[in-house]
Design a protein around this motif. Structure first.
Motif, PDB file in Angstrom:
ATOM      1  N   GLY A  84     -16.353  42.149   1.695  1.00  0.00           N
ATOM      2  CA  GLY A  84     -16.911  43.182   2.571  1.00  0.00           C
ATOM      3  C   GLY A  84     -15.908  43.647   3.612  1.00  0.00           C
ATOM      4  N   SER A  85     -16.371  44.370   4.562  1.00  0.00           N
ATOM      5  CA  SER A  85     -15.484  44.884   5.602  1.00  0.00           C
ATOM      6  C   SER A  85     -15.259  43.860   6.710  1.00  0.00           C
ATOM      7  CB  SER A  85     -16.052  46.176   6.189  1.00  0.00           C
ATOM      8  OG  SER A  85     -17.320  45.913   6.746  1.00  0.00           O
ATOM      9  N   GLN A  86     -16.144  42.857   6.789  1.00  0.00           N
ATOM     10  CA  GLN A  86     -16.015  41.847   7.834  1.00  0.00           C
ATOM     11  C   GLN A  86     -16.233  40.468   7.220  1.00  0.00           C
ATOM     12  OE1 GLN A  86     -18.842  42.253  10.977  1.00  0.00           O
ATOM     13  NE2 GLN A  86     -18.237  40.376  11.981  1.00  0.00           N
ATOM     14  N   LEU A  87     -15.368  39.533   7.546  1.00  0.00           N
ATOM     15  CA  LEU A  87     -15.524  38.163   7.086  1.00  0.00           C
ATOM     16  C   LEU A  87     -16.667  37.534   7.852  1.00  0.00           C
ATOM     17  CD1 LEU A  87     -14.545  35.751   5.450  1.00  0.00           C
ATOM     18  CD2 LEU A  87     -12.955  35.262   7.300  1.00  0.00           C
ATOM     19  N   SER A  88     -17.619  36.953   7.147  1.00  0.00           N
ATOM     20  CA  SER A  88     -18.787  36.359   7.795  1.00  0.00           C
ATOM     21  C   SER A  88     -18.758  34.856   7.613  1.00  0.00           C
ATOM     22  CB  SER A  88     -20.063  36.930   7.175  1.00  0.00           C
ATOM     23  OG  SER A  88     -21.190  36.287   7.695  1.00  0.00           O
ATOM     24  N   VAL A  89     -18.730  34.126   8.698  1.00  0.00           N
ATOM     25  CA  VAL A  89     -18.833  32.672   8.670  1.00  0.00           C
ATOM     26  C   VAL A  89     -19.875  32.285   9.702  1.00  0.00           C
ATOM     27  CG1 VAL A  89     -16.479  32.286   7.878  1.00  0.00           C
ATOM     28  CG2 VAL A  89     -16.942  32.348  10.323  1.00  0.00           C
ATOM     29  N   HIS A  90     -20.170  31.009   9.802  1.00  0.00           N
ATOM     30  CA  HIS A  90     -21.191  30.539  10.736  1.00  0.00           C
ATOM     31  C   HIS A  90     -20.744  30.859  12.162  1.00  0.00           C
ATOM     32  CE1 HIS A  90     -24.445  27.516  11.662  1.00  0.00           C
ATOM     33  NE2 HIS A  90     -23.937  27.799  12.836  1.00  0.00           N
ATOM     34  N   THR A  91     -21.434  31.794  12.793  1.00  0.00           N
ATOM     35  CA  THR A  91     -21.091  32.148  14.170  1.00  0.00           C
ATOM     36  C   THR A  91     -22.164  31.722  15.152  1.00  0.00           C
ATOM     37  OG1 THR A  91     -22.043  34.342  13.899  1.00  0.00           O
ATOM     38  CG2 THR A  91     -19.676  34.120  13.506  1.00  0.00           C
ATOM     39  N   ALA A  92     -23.278  31.187  14.650  1.00  0.00           N
ATOM     40  CA  ALA A  92     -24.332  30.714  15.536  1.00  0.00           C
ATOM     41  C   ALA A  92     -23.850  29.468  16.270  1.00  0.00           C
ATOM     42  CB  ALA A  92     -25.600  30.410  14.741  1.00  0.00           C
ATOM     43  N   ASP A  93     -24.427  29.215  17.436  1.00  0.00           N
ATOM     44  CA  ASP A  93     -24.032  28.048  18.221  1.00  0.00           C
ATOM     45  C   ASP A  93     -25.005  26.893  18.021  1.00  0.00           C
ATOM     46  OD1 ASP A  93     -26.153  29.104  19.619  1.00  0.00           O
ATOM     47  OD2 ASP A  93     -25.085  29.301  21.524  1.00  0.00           O
ATOM     48  N   PHE A  94     -25.631  26.840  16.823  1.00  0.00           N
ATOM     49  CA  PHE A  94     -26.550  25.764  16.455  1.00  0.00           C
ATOM     50  C   PHE A  94     -26.601  25.714  14.937  1.00  0.00           C
ATOM     51  CE2 PHE A  94     -28.890  29.622  16.239  1.00  0.00           C
ATOM     52  CZ  PHE A  94     -29.735  29.465  15.155  1.00  0.00           C
ATOM     53  N   ASP A  95     -27.200  24.658  14.407  1.00  0.00           N
ATOM     54  CA  ASP A  95     -27.410  24.582  12.960  1.00  0.00           C
ATOM     55  C   ASP A  95     -28.760  23.935  12.712  1.00  0.00           C
ATOM     56  OD1 ASP A  95     -26.974  24.869  10.265  1.00  0.00           O
ATOM     57  OD2 ASP A  95     -25.342  23.437  10.148  1.00  0.00           O
ATOM     58  N   ILE A  96     -29.420  24.364  11.654  1.00  0.00           N
ATOM     59  CA  ILE A  96     -30.719  23.851  11.235  1.00  0.00           C
ATOM     60  C   ILE A  96     -30.597  23.397   9.794  1.00  0.00           C
ATOM     61  CG2 ILE A  96     -33.093  24.524  10.674  1.00  0.00           C
ATOM     62  CD1 ILE A  96     -32.991  26.440  13.071  1.00  0.00           C
ATOM     63  N   GLY A  97     -31.168  22.236   9.469  1.00  0.00           N
ATOM     64  CA  GLY A  97     -31.107  21.755   8.090  1.00  0.00           C
ATOM     65  C   GLY A  97     -32.087  20.621   7.853  1.00  0.00           C
ATOM     66  N   TRP A  98     -32.080  20.142   6.619  1.00  0.00           N
ATOM     67  CA  TRP A  98     -32.967  19.051   6.221  1.00  0.00           C
ATOM     68  C   TRP A  98     -32.427  17.723   6.703  1.00  0.00           C
ATOM     69  CZ3 TRP A  98     -37.721  19.137   4.239  1.00  0.00           C
ATOM     70  CH2 TRP A  98     -38.198  20.347   3.723  1.00  0.00           C
ATOM     71  N   VAL A  99     -33.306  16.903   7.284  1.00  0.00           N
ATOM     72  CA  VAL A  99     -33.017  15.513   7.649  1.00  0.00           C
ATOM     73  C   VAL A  99     -34.186  14.709   7.106  1.00  0.00           C
ATOM     74  CG1 VAL A  99     -32.652  13.840   9.495  1.00  0.00           C
ATOM     75  CG2 VAL A  99     -31.752  16.176   9.733  1.00  0.00           C
ATOM     76  N   GLY A 100     -33.957  13.977   6.028  1.00  0.00           N
ATOM     77  CA  GLY A 100     -35.046  13.247   5.386  1.00  0.00           C
ATOM     78  C   GLY A 100     -36.089  14.215   4.875  1.00  0.00           C
ATOM     79  N   THR A 101     -37.306  14.098   5.368  1.00  0.00           N
ATOM     80  CA  THR A 101     -38.401  14.964   4.912  1.00  0.00           C
ATOM     81  C   THR A 101     -38.707  16.088   5.887  1.00  0.00           C
ATOM     82  OG1 THR A 101     -40.032  13.485   5.917  1.00  0.00           O
ATOM     83  CG2 THR A 101     -39.474  13.082   3.599  1.00  0.00           C
ATOM     84  N   ASP A 102     -37.903  16.260   6.930  1.00  0.00           N
ATOM     85  CA  ASP A 102     -38.135  17.294   7.944  1.00  0.00           C
ATOM     86  C   ASP A 102     -36.970  18.265   8.017  1.00  0.00           C
ATOM     87  OD1 ASP A 102     -40.577  16.239   8.898  1.00  0.00           O
ATOM     88  OD2 ASP A 102     -39.505  14.859  10.222  1.00  0.00           O
ATOM     89  N   VAL A 103     -37.275  19.482   8.451  1.00  0.00           N
ATOM     90  CA  VAL A 103     -36.240  20.432   8.830  1.00  0.00           C
ATOM     91  C   VAL A 103     -36.071  20.273  10.334  1.00  0.00           C
ATOM     92  CG1 VAL A 103     -35.588  22.861   8.973  1.00  0.00           C
ATOM     93  CG2 VAL A 103     -36.811  22.012   6.953  1.00  0.00           C
ATOM     94  N   GLN A 104     -34.814  20.083  10.771  1.00  0.00           N
ATOM     95  CA  GLN A 104     -34.540  19.809  12.174  1.00  0.00           C
ATOM     96  C   GLN A 104     -33.356  20.628  12.665  1.00  0.00           C
ATOM     97  OE1 GLN A 104     -33.878  15.651  12.939  1.00  0.00           O
ATOM     98  NE2 GLN A 104     -35.783  15.014  11.956  1.00  0.00           N
ATOM     99  N   VAL A 105     -33.242  20.702  13.985  1.00  0.00           N
ATOM    100  CA  VAL A 105     -32.036  21.228  14.605  1.00  0.00           C
ATOM    101  C   VAL A 105     -30.982  20.138  14.433  1.00  0.00           C
ATOM    102  CG1 VAL A 105     -30.959  22.004  16.750  1.00  0.00           C
ATOM    103  CG2 VAL A 105     -33.361  22.604  16.256  1.00  0.00           C
ATOM    104  N   LEU A 106     -29.886  20.448  13.736  1.00  0.00           N
ATOM    105  CA  LEU A 106     -28.852  19.447  13.451  1.00  0.00           C
ATOM    106  C   LEU A 106     -27.897  19.268  14.628  1.00  0.00           C
ATOM    107  CD1 LEU A 106     -28.003  20.480   9.789  1.00  0.00           C
ATOM    108  CD2 LEU A 106     -29.536  18.648  10.560  1.00  0.00           C
TER     109      LEU A 106
END
Length: 170
Positions: A84-106
């Motif tokens: 594309g015209s702009q390279l996109s990488v993780h620019t958010a200042d947080f991450d969310i994902g699976w931890v065991g059986t829950d989705v959590q703020v990592l």
């Protein structure tokens, strides 16, 4: 030094890493401002091998056709359909994902907008963009960070016995 420690997972297992926010990341003519970076912090391991500067992840490399010149010790990148015209990488200042059986703020970058909105590592996430968090696959969560440009994402968090909605920029 800067940032904070997390455990990052890859093919070789877990490795100690640091989350940092850079002013700018540039590879050739492609650049992104204020990306969040995960940098290995282990004193040993493949990323500390002699001659190794760092590790470019697949979310970056999938935007290119990659040609490796082993004898010349060079990597050639040619923009692919996703560059594309702009390279996109993780620019958010947080991450969310699976931890065991829950989705959590990592993790939450200290001093960032997400921290100011009250996000804390370990918080349980109940809804993302109006959809139950448990309905999101790990791959779909990863895709949240792969979009072009910024947008607002509504997240409902568990707060004690209640809930709280925050609108986060990704």
């Amino acid at each position: 030094g800067d940032g904070f420690e997390i455990g990052a997972h890859g093919m070789g297992g877990e490795t100690a890493s640091r989350v940092l926010q850079a002013d700018r990341f540039q590879i050739g003519p492609y650049a992104v401002d204020r990306p969040s970076l995960i940098v290995p912090d282990d004193p040993e391991g493949v990323l500390r091998a002699e001659g190794t500067v760092g590790n470019l992840g697949n979310s970056l490399l999938e935007r290119f056709t990659v040609t490796v010149d082993f004898s010349g010790q060079r990597v050639h990148l040619q923009p692919g359909p996703r560059a594309g015209s702009q390279l996109s990488v993780h620019t958010a200042d947080f991450d969310i994902g699976w931890v065991g059986t829950d989705v959590q703020v990592l993790w939450v970058l200290p001093g960032g907008d997400a921290e100011r909105l009250g996000l804390r590592a370990g918080q349980r996430v109940l809804r993302i963009d109006g959809r139950r968090a448990a309905a999101w696959s790990e791959g779909e969560l990863n895709q949240l960070w792969a979009g072009e440009g910024s947008r607002t994402m509504g997240v409902v968090l568990r707060e004690g016995r209640g809930r709280r909605r925050v609108d986060l920029e990704i």
